[in-house]
Enzyme design. Sequence first.
Site, PDB file in Angstrom:
ATOM      1  N   ALA A   5       0.869  -1.264   0.120  1.00 56.68           N
ATOM      2  CA  ALA A   5       0.103   0.123   0.123  1.00 56.68           C
ATOM      3  C   ALA A   5       0.764   1.205   0.024  1.00 56.68           C
ATOM      4  O   ALA A   5       0.361   2.113   0.214  1.00 56.68           O
ATOM      5  CB  ALA A   5      -0.945  -0.079   1.147  1.00 56.68           C
ATOM      6  N   ARG A   6       2.050   1.059  -0.206  1.00 54.83           N
ATOM      7  CA  ARG A   6       2.914   2.391  -0.615  1.00 54.83           C
ATOM      8  C   ARG A   6       3.364   2.897   0.689  1.00 54.83           C
ATOM      9  O   ARG A   6       4.022   4.181   0.932  1.00 54.83           O
ATOM     10  CB  ARG A   6       2.599   3.438  -1.626  1.00 54.83           C
ATOM     11  N   ILE A   7       3.039   2.169   2.103  1.00 55.62           N
ATOM     12  CA  ILE A   7       3.204   2.707   3.204  1.00 55.62           C
ATOM     13  C   ILE A   7       4.730   2.162   3.638  1.00 55.62           C
ATOM     14  O   ILE A   7       5.158   1.002   4.295  1.00 55.62           O
ATOM     15  CB  ILE A   7       2.217   2.300   4.158  1.00 55.62           C
TER      16      ILE A   7
END
Length: 203
Positions: free
Chosen positions: A181-183
């Site tokens: 989730a691009r975290i």
Amino acid sequence: MRSDYGNSELNIEDIPDEPWRLLADWIAAARVLGHPEPTAMALATCGADHTPSCRMVLARDVSSQGVTFFTNYESRKGVQISENPVVAATFWWPEFHRQVRIEGSIVKVSDEESDQYWESRPVESRAASASSPQSRPIQSRDTLEELINQMVENGVVSRPGHWGGYRIVPNMFEFWQGRTARIHDRFELRLESGAWKRQRLAP
């Protein structure tokens, strides 16, 4: 167009007091897992005219002293380094969703260290490095190959004075681990008063 990253974690406690050790560990892991060029790094330099330049080079040593690579001192990067001995470099292993950035000053290694590495190289590689007027225009590939072949035929290829090693002495490391989730996990370490100050950065 982009695939989601895995969920491998990087926590601040995973980063050793000597951050170069984690860089060396990640390079070693990439080598074991079959990355084609585990030591490849994008090296950015900027000369007196303030025009940046970036290219791939191979790190040949990572230690408490810094990150070492070898090149032609008269190349474009060599000229820029002589004018402005501050550089940045980036390692990127896409299969493992890992990146390391470093910034710092750069110095030449000793002649003894350059000689030692030079002698470890195949004669063809030595001949190519000694013959190539790196970053300068040449008439044709045939002209360059003729110079190299003549040197190989002569047998002994001594290290020319214009070729040797540089060592990046980092004052900043940034470790990046891709997450879902691009975290992503992203940590910056800066050398302040002889100690590495750490902080997590937003991805």
